[in-house]
Design an enzyme around this catalytic site. Structure first.
Site, mmCIF file in Angstrom:
data_model
loop_
_atom_site.group_PDB
_atom_site.id
_atom_site.type_symbol
_atom_site.label_atom_id
_atom_site.label_comp_id
_atom_site.label_asym_id
_atom_site.label_seq_id
_atom_site.Cartn_x
_atom_site.Cartn_y
_atom_site.Cartn_z
ATOM 1 N N CYS A 1 0.841 -1.194 0.000
ATOM 2 C CA CYS A 1 0.000 0.000 0.000
ATOM 3 C C CYS A 1 0.878 1.246 0.000
ATOM 4 O O CYS A 1 1.995 1.250 0.519
ATOM 5 C CB CYS A 1 -0.905 -0.010 1.224
ATOM 6 N N ASP B 1 0.496 3.730 1.764
ATOM 7 C CA ASP B 1 0.474 4.305 3.108
ATOM 8 C C ASP B 1 1.892 4.604 3.604
ATOM 9 O O ASP B 1 2.773 3.731 3.564
ATOM 10 C CB ASP B 1 -0.219 3.331 4.066
ATOM 11 N N ARG C 1 3.054 4.828 6.427
ATOM 12 C CA ARG C 1 3.435 4.161 7.669
ATOM 13 C C ARG C 1 3.954 2.741 7.457
ATOM 14 O O ARG C 1 4.244 2.036 8.432
ATOM 15 C CB ARG C 1 2.235 4.129 8.629
ATOM 16 N N HIS D 1 -2.145 -4.058 4.994
ATOM 17 C CA HIS D 1 -1.926 -3.663 6.391
ATOM 18 C C HIS D 1 -3.256 -3.358 7.055
ATOM 19 O O HIS D 1 -4.173 -2.803 6.449
ATOM 20 C CB HIS D 1 -0.973 -2.470 6.497
ATOM 21 N N CYS E 1 -5.925 0.036 6.984
ATOM 22 C CA CYS E 1 -5.784 0.639 5.657
ATOM 23 C C CYS E 1 -6.959 1.581 5.378
ATOM 24 O O CYS E 1 -8.125 1.189 5.462
ATOM 25 C CB CYS E 1 -5.733 -0.450 4.594
#
Length: 222
Positions: free
Chosen positions: A43, A45, A47, A99, A102
């Site tokens: 992803c 993302d 993080r 994750h 999400c």
């Protein structure tokens, strides 16, 4: 006018200096060749940094990222990354990594409109529709979200295994396997979803067993 990104540039210099202090030839070696064993499809993302969460240095993982770690058969960006990783870099493992927490998956669960990205998240919506019964069996909203993250990874692994690049690699006897993982933002741990595919023939059984094992579990903790 001051540079609004000066903090990032300064950080880059500090990082480079610290790496060279620890290993003076690191960048010399890194610049000479790229030979990762892994392709990470994850992803976007911020993080979820691929190399950091598995404690590997730069150069060890080839990375493709998009919102909600989708592998679409019409996405030339993702397909080109897979083809380059398999045919040129000769990676041995493709990791599809979702994750928990999400935002894209949560938007699907909440049936929430975000804009243009809604069209992309339709792929995750299709996964939710396909497994509507399994999701409805979970009482708590955060458990449904976590389960959809896992189901989405399993479906995207199946999509990877059906790309022409992966099929062609298997048909010529190239060593290559595809795996399903889900990362937790809450404790930093990776959950192996027990879907490991190393040939076209092994996909149906690996897919069905991963789903059976997952759905047999009442739900995931946050």
């Amino acid at each position: 006018m001051s540079n609004p990104l000066q903090g990032l540039l300064d950080g880059n210099r500090r990082w480079s200096a610290s790496v060279r202090a620890e290993d003076p030839r690191f960048f010399e070696r890194l610049s000479q060749q790229q030979a990762p064993r892994y392709l990470w499809i994850g992803c976007s993302d911020s993080r979820v940094p691929a190399t950091q969460i598995v404690d590997l240095p730069p150069g060890d993982i080839f990375v493709q990222r998009n919102v909600a770690n989708v592998v679409s058969h019409t996405d030339l960006n993702c397909l080109s990354t897979i083809q380059f990783a398999v045919d040129v870099l000769k990676v041995e493992h493709i990791l599809v990594v979702g994750h928990y927490g999400c935002g894209g998956v949560q938007a699907v669960i909440d049936d929430r409109r975000l804009g243009l990205v809604d069209n992309w998240l339709r792929h995750v919506g299709d996964v939710a529709q396909k497994h509507a019964g399994a999701l409805a069996a979970l009482d708590l909203a955060h458990l449904r979200s976590s389960r959809l993250c896992e189901l989405n990874v399993i479906e995207q692994v199946a999509n990877v295994c059906q790309t022409t690049s992966v099929i062609d690699a298997w048909e010529r006897g190239q060593k290559l396997s595809v795996h399903a993982w889900c990362y937790s933002l809450f404790d930093g741990h990776i959950k192996d979803l027990d879907m490991h595919v190393d040939s076209r023939m092994s996909l149906p059984l690996a897919y069905s067993q991963a789903l059976e094992q997952l759905i047999a579990i009442p739900g995931q903790p946050r």
